[in-house]
Design a protein around this motif. Structure first.
Motif, PDB file in Angstrom:
ATOM      1  N   SER A 145       0.854  -1.234   0.104  1.00  0.00           N
ATOM      2  CA  SER A 145      -0.012  -0.027   0.113  1.00  0.00           C
ATOM      3  C   SER A 145       1.004   1.369  -0.058  1.00  0.00           C
ATOM      4  CB  SER A 145      -0.814   0.082   1.333  1.00  0.00           C
ATOM      5  OG  SER A 145      -1.630  -1.176   1.340  1.00  0.00           O
ATOM      6  N   ARG A 188       5.831  -0.950  -7.800  1.00  0.00           N
ATOM      7  CA  ARG A 188       4.360  -1.274  -7.703  1.00  0.00           C
ATOM      8  C   ARG A 188       3.922  -0.405  -6.275  1.00  0.00           C
ATOM      9  NH1 ARG A 188       2.062  -6.047  -4.993  1.00  0.00           N
ATOM     10  NH2 ARG A 188       1.049  -4.418  -4.126  1.00  0.00           N
ATOM     11  N   GLY A 244      -0.183   0.085  -3.986  1.00  0.00           N
ATOM     12  CA  GLY A 244      -1.489  -0.058  -4.068  1.00  0.00           C
ATOM     13  C   GLY A 244      -2.129   1.243  -3.467  1.00  0.00           C
ATOM     14  N   LYS A 275      -7.168  -0.790  -1.768  1.00  0.00           N
ATOM     15  CA  LYS A 275      -6.616  -2.070  -1.228  1.00  0.00           C
ATOM     16  C   LYS A 275      -8.036  -2.589  -0.945  1.00  0.00           C
ATOM     17  CE  LYS A 275      -3.595  -3.409  -0.995  1.00  0.00           C
ATOM     18  NZ  LYS A 275      -2.882  -4.293  -2.134  1.00  0.00           N
ATOM     19  N   LEU A 320       2.255   8.033  -6.360  1.00  0.00           N
ATOM     20  CA  LEU A 320       2.969   7.346  -7.287  1.00  0.00           C
ATOM     21  C   LEU A 320       3.419   8.041  -8.562  1.00  0.00           C
ATOM     22  CD1 LEU A 320       0.563   4.143  -7.120  1.00  0.00           C
ATOM     23  CD2 LEU A 320       2.846   4.018  -6.654  1.00  0.00           C
ATOM     24  N   THR A 343      -0.452  -0.365 -10.366  1.00  0.00           N
ATOM     25  CA  THR A 343      -1.485  -0.415  -9.156  1.00  0.00           C
ATOM     26  C   THR A 343      -2.680  -0.932  -9.824  1.00  0.00           C
ATOM     27  OG1 THR A 343      -2.287   1.318  -7.509  1.00  0.00           O
ATOM     28  CG2 THR A 343      -2.467   1.989  -9.723  1.00  0.00           C
ATOM     29  N   GLU A 344      -3.511  -1.610  -8.653  1.00  0.00           N
ATOM     30  CA  GLU A 344      -4.544  -1.960  -8.980  1.00  0.00           C
ATOM     31  C   GLU A 344      -5.911  -1.224  -8.923  1.00  0.00           C
ATOM     32  OE1 GLU A 344      -7.234  -5.653  -6.405  1.00  0.00           O
ATOM     33  OE2 GLU A 344      -5.454  -5.230  -5.813  1.00  0.00           O
ATOM     34  N   ALA A 380      -1.635   5.239 -13.941  1.00  0.00           N
ATOM     35  CA  ALA A 380      -1.044   3.969 -14.131  1.00  0.00           C
ATOM     36  C   ALA A 380      -0.401   3.569 -15.493  1.00  0.00           C
ATOM     37  CB  ALA A 380      -1.562   2.785 -13.484  1.00  0.00           C
TER      38      ALA A 380
END
Length: 357
Positions: free
Chosen positions: A105, A128, A130, A133, A152, A165-166, A180
């Motif tokens: 995270s 990477r 998150g 999350k 980020l 990232t998710e 991203a």
């Protein structure tokens, strides 16, 4: 079904095949490979015969694909797919093993910037982290959201590292795609078909994680949703599955790496952090994944794992990650591959190690 074009087929002949297939109700996906061009036909093919296309100019042969995953099958495309990240030298699926590293995270600006500089110095090629999350408990830290994406982006600006990232919902796809370089679909969302179709419509590579109880064929069928929606840049991630074993967080299915390399042309990523759940096991499984043929690794790294807001137990600290990268380079060289490191334009080769010896 795929229509295999002759090596000297013209673009006009390829377009004639596409128009003919679409007139018969098929959806078409032209695939331009290194050694051959094929036109993949999907949908209701009951009205279509192979002879229809075999008689057309520029066509070598027509082949029916037996696997249920048509576009992701290596039968459709024998050449490996190589995913290039614009604005960087990162090519996933080629000879270089790409390491993606960073915290589970994004917790603060200072934390992500410190980690980004450290993992780059160690040789990682992608950062990477998150921002959103999905957690088992609704009371656990859920991420910083948009602020995490902004941190980020700042880390990318300072280091040059692309970011992964998710994305968790269809509604969030445009926002996350704005920040991203690679969109991650987490294990819990592997079979979220609406989300898979949504990321299939954006121009960003997608890393699809295997579901906690998903089979390899199910993983490939989920990748098919993304590719059939128009996005060919998909990475498949083995991150451990649920079995009766309780000694580790998950059972890291290392078999999946060579099985997927045989079954599909898409790059294969290994996640030894989630695969084991314990930082002391991560180095061994990371080395094993490279030896097994993984095209990339995604590893959790944190400046202070014992005080991380999520997944600290499986995160390496900065020094542990640097030591692991040194080991991974030697494994990569042993199987005639390369792995990034900063002191030689990001890559160490067999000749470099010979010279050092």
């Amino acid at each position: 079904m795929i229509v295999v074009m002759k090596p000297n087929a013209t673009e006009t002949e390829i377009q004639n095949v596409i128009r003919k297939a679409e007139s018969l109700g098929a959806r078409t996906h032209p695939i331009y490979g290194q050694h051959r061009t094929v036109v993949a036909l999907v949908g209701d093919l009951t009205r279509i015969s192979r002879e229809t296309f075999n008689a057309m100019d520029g066509v070598k042969e027509t082949v029916r694909i037996q696997e249920p995953y048509k576009l992701t099958s290596r039968s459709t495309r024998p050449d490996d797919t190589i995913i290039e990240l614009p604005g960087s030298d990162v090519r996933i699926g080629g000879n270089e093993v790409i390491v993606m590293a960073g915290p589970c995270s994004v917790e603060s600006r200072e934390q992500i910037l410190e980690t980004a500089h450290a993992v780059k110095e160690a040789g990682a090629k992608v950062l990477r982290g998150g921002a959103f999350k999905p957690r088992t408990s609704p009371y656990s830290f859920q991420g910083l959201g948009l602020k995490g994406l902004e941190y980020l982006a700042e880390a990318r600006e300072q280091t040059g590292l692309p970011i992964i990232t998710e994305v968790m919902t269809v509604e969030a796809v445009p926002m996350v795609a704005e920040y991203a370089d690679i969109l991650q679909i987490g294990a819990r969302n592997m079979q979220n078909y609406g989300l898979l179709q949504a990321v299939g419509k954006v121009k960003r590579p997608v890393m699809l994680k295997r579901g906690i109880s998903g089979t390899i064929e199910e993983l490939l069928m989920c990748a098919e949703y993304i590719v059939s929606s128009g996005n060919n840049n998909v990475l498949l991630c083995e991150r451990g599955i649920r079995t009766y074993e309780t000694a580790t967080r998950n059972t890291f299915d290392l078999n999946a790496v060579p099985v997927l390399k045989q079954a599909t042309h898409l790059p294969v990523v290994a996640d030894p952090s989630h695969g084991t759940g314990y930082r002391e096991l991560v180095p061994a499984m990371a080395r094993a994944a490279v030896a097994a043929g993984a095209d990339a690794l995604i590893i959790e790294v944190h400046p202070d794992p014992d005080n991380a807001m999520s997944d600290g137990r499986q995160s390496l600290d900065l020094n542990e990650f640097a030591r692991l990268m040194d080991q991974l380079r030697r494994v990569a060289v042993a199987i005639d591959r390369t792995l990034g490191q900063p002191s030689n334009n990001g890559v160490v080769t067999p000749a470099d190690l010979t010279a050092v010896a």
